[in-house]
Design a protein around this motif. Structure first.
Motif, PDB file in Angstrom:
ATOM      1  N   ALA A   1       0.869  -1.231  -0.012  1.00 25.33           N
ATOM      2  CA  ALA A   1      -0.143  -0.070   0.074  1.00 25.33           C
ATOM      3  C   ALA A   1       0.947   1.316   0.018  1.00 25.33           C
ATOM      4  O   ALA A   1       2.139   1.278   0.311  1.00 25.33           O
ATOM      5  CB  ALA A   1      -0.756   0.085   1.187  1.00 25.33           C
ATOM      6  N   PRO A   2       0.151   2.268  -0.568  1.00 22.40           N
ATOM      7  CA  PRO A   2       1.261   3.527  -0.450  1.00 22.40           C
ATOM      8  C   PRO A   2       1.457   3.941   0.853  1.00 22.40           C
ATOM      9  O   PRO A   2       0.579   3.892   1.797  1.00 22.40           O
ATOM     10  CB  PRO A   2       0.139   4.581  -1.328  1.00 22.40           C
ATOM     11  N   ASP A   3       2.504   4.857   0.887  1.00 22.18           N
ATOM     12  CA  ASP A   3       2.995   5.355   2.034  1.00 22.18           C
ATOM     13  C   ASP A   3       1.952   6.111   2.981  1.00 22.18           C
ATOM     14  O   ASP A   3       2.167   6.256   4.372  1.00 22.18           O
ATOM     15  CB  ASP A   3       4.490   6.205   1.803  1.00 22.18           C
ATOM     16  N   ASP A   4       1.157   7.001   2.312  1.00 22.34           N
ATOM     17  CA  ASP A   4       0.198   7.891   2.816  1.00 22.34           C
ATOM     18  C   ASP A   4      -1.039   7.220   3.249  1.00 22.34           C
ATOM     19  O   ASP A   4      -1.862   8.092   3.584  1.00 22.34           O
ATOM     20  CB  ASP A   4       0.032   9.129   1.916  1.00 22.34           C
ATOM     21  N   ALA A   5      -0.950   5.824   3.028  1.00 26.00           N
ATOM     22  CA  ALA A   5      -2.381   5.123   3.289  1.00 26.00           C
ATOM     23  C   ALA A   5      -2.757   5.363   4.810  1.00 26.00           C
ATOM     24  O   ALA A   5      -2.013   5.227   5.619  1.00 26.00           O
ATOM     25  CB  ALA A   5      -2.342   3.642   2.949  1.00 26.00           C
ATOM     26  N   THR A   6      -4.028   5.423   5.025  1.00 28.94           N
ATOM     27  CA  THR A   6      -4.472   5.756   6.359  1.00 28.94           C
ATOM     28  C   THR A   6      -4.800   4.015   6.994  1.00 28.94           C
ATOM     29  O   THR A   6      -4.561   3.206   6.167  1.00 28.94           O
ATOM     30  CB  THR A   6      -6.143   6.206   6.492  1.00 28.94           C
ATOM     31  N   PRO A   7      -4.748   4.060   8.146  1.00 30.38           N
ATOM     32  CA  PRO A   7      -4.903   2.465   8.774  1.00 30.38           C
ATOM     33  C   PRO A   7      -6.272   1.819   7.994  1.00 30.38           C
ATOM     34  O   PRO A   7      -6.007   0.707   7.677  1.00 30.38           O
ATOM     35  CB  PRO A   7      -5.412   2.570  10.242  1.00 30.38           C
ATOM     36  N   MET A   8      -7.251   2.396   7.958  1.00 32.75           N
ATOM     37  CA  MET A   8      -8.259   1.584   7.133  1.00 32.75           C
ATOM     38  C   MET A   8      -8.016   1.241   5.514  1.00 32.75           C
ATOM     39  O   MET A   8      -8.690   0.487   5.111  1.00 32.75           O
ATOM     40  CB  MET A   8      -9.663   2.419   7.320  1.00 32.75           C
ATOM     41  N   GLU A   9      -7.312   2.277   4.985  1.00 30.33           N
ATOM     42  CA  GLU A   9      -6.775   1.893   3.620  1.00 30.33           C
ATOM     43  C   GLU A   9      -5.902   0.778   3.519  1.00 30.33           C
ATOM     44  O   GLU A   9      -5.975  -0.077   2.717  1.00 30.33           O
ATOM     45  CB  GLU A   9      -6.044   3.344   3.130  1.00 30.33           C
ATOM     46  N   LEU A  10      -5.193   0.733   4.614  1.00 30.73           N
ATOM     47  CA  LEU A  10      -4.050  -0.517   4.752  1.00 30.73           C
ATOM     48  C   LEU A  10      -5.031  -1.684   5.076  1.00 30.73           C
ATOM     49  O   LEU A  10      -4.683  -2.897   4.297  1.00 30.73           O
ATOM     50  CB  LEU A  10      -3.000  -0.403   5.827  1.00 30.73           C
TER      51      LEU A  10
END
Lengths: 198, 198
Positions: A73-82
């Motif tokens: 996942a991208p570096d700036d992903a939020t926890p829920m995006e992870l």
């Protein structure tokens, strides 16, 4: 010398599931499973440590798929995006042609408390492994634990829906809808809102 | 004739916890627990079915407290408001003077896989009982399951924080903050948002 036979594990798994479903899990022995596909009990125990493992074989790979999604996942992903990335990454374990197998497997598990315990343990390992991965990606607490436990919940709810009679959506489609529902549900919580602002 | 002795269960529980913590759970017998407070093994087994139950005694009351919170909530409560009401209703089980006892108990459980399994089972029963109560109050699926599992997660995370060294907030204060964090966390999930609108 033992020749490696491609697909032996898979044949034993399919045979075990059929016998568990028709004769009952408790009533089925490893020897019967092996014999039903023309193999010996010894061969069975070269592939599985006991008959319970036939049902849970390969689940470390599922956990690894979750972790691979987090890692990619991208570096700036939020926890829920992870969490979303983890769920999408594990989706190939649930292709449409696996649905009937998963349904039958769940029927067997639902009838046996020891298998249910094993299932709970597995989900618990998934959640703590994912929590550790989120922490390693910089999520603070309690966000890491909340997101990881929510991932396990969303996965569990989505899987149950995926094997429901007549369901035709892919597991990813279901998981996206369930994640959205979780967001709407927690947003509609003025009590927590008031408390947080107080 | 056996005279009922007020507080015998509580004395046995406190003695058991001390012995589990100092000598180890596996190494402690029911007879030793009873003897340490001047009672017989027979008396122990009149109060508890086995030594494990000493640690989990009375937890049906906790589940009942969750359910009482749901039952007392206003008719128009959202699923997460029902969850908030359930958590608040169970808070009297965690008064400040119980914190040291809970810390010690958790230390014992964390050292023993069988006790951890029992704990997972207990949380699973809490979640499914709560889910059924939410359904009975009109929550649809998957909202009922998501809200009930979230309640168990929020309770677990909050309890862990409540027994953390130096923590002085009440469990309700912690639960409100954790509920708010869960809301903010799931709101920050544009992936699910996009999928839901697509």
């Amino acid at each position: 010398m033992v020749r490696w036979q491609p697909g032996t594990s898979e044949r034993l798994q399919a045979a075990a599931l059929d016998l568990f479903a028709s004769n009952g899990y408790e009533q089925t022995t490893a020897a019967e499973i092996a014999q039903s596909v023309g193999l010996t009990e010894r061969t069975f125990f070269r592939h599985f440590s006991d008959k319970r493992e036939v049902l849970f074989h390969g689940q470390e790979l599922l956990v690894e798929a979750f972790l691979a999604g987090v890692a990619a996942a991208p570096d700036d992903a939020t926890p829920m995006e992870l969490v979303g990335a983890a769920l999408e990454s594990a989706a190939p374990f649930f292709p449409a042609e696996r649905r009937d197998h998963s349904r039958l497997r769940q029927t067997v598990i639902d009838q046996n408390p020891a298998l249910q315990e094993r299932e709970r343990h597995k989900m618990s390992v998934l959640a703590t492994t994912l929590r550790d991965a989120l922490r390693a990606r910089g999520s603070a607490e309690p966000a890491a634990t909340l997101a990881a436990e929510s991932a396990a919940t969303v996965f569990g709810v989505s899987f149950t829906q995926w094997i429901a009679p007549g369901e035709e959506r892919s597991i990813v489609e279901i998981e996206r809808a369930v994640l959205a529902e979780l967001r709407d549900l927690t947003a509609a919580n003025p009590t927590a809102h008031r408390a947080a602002k107080a």
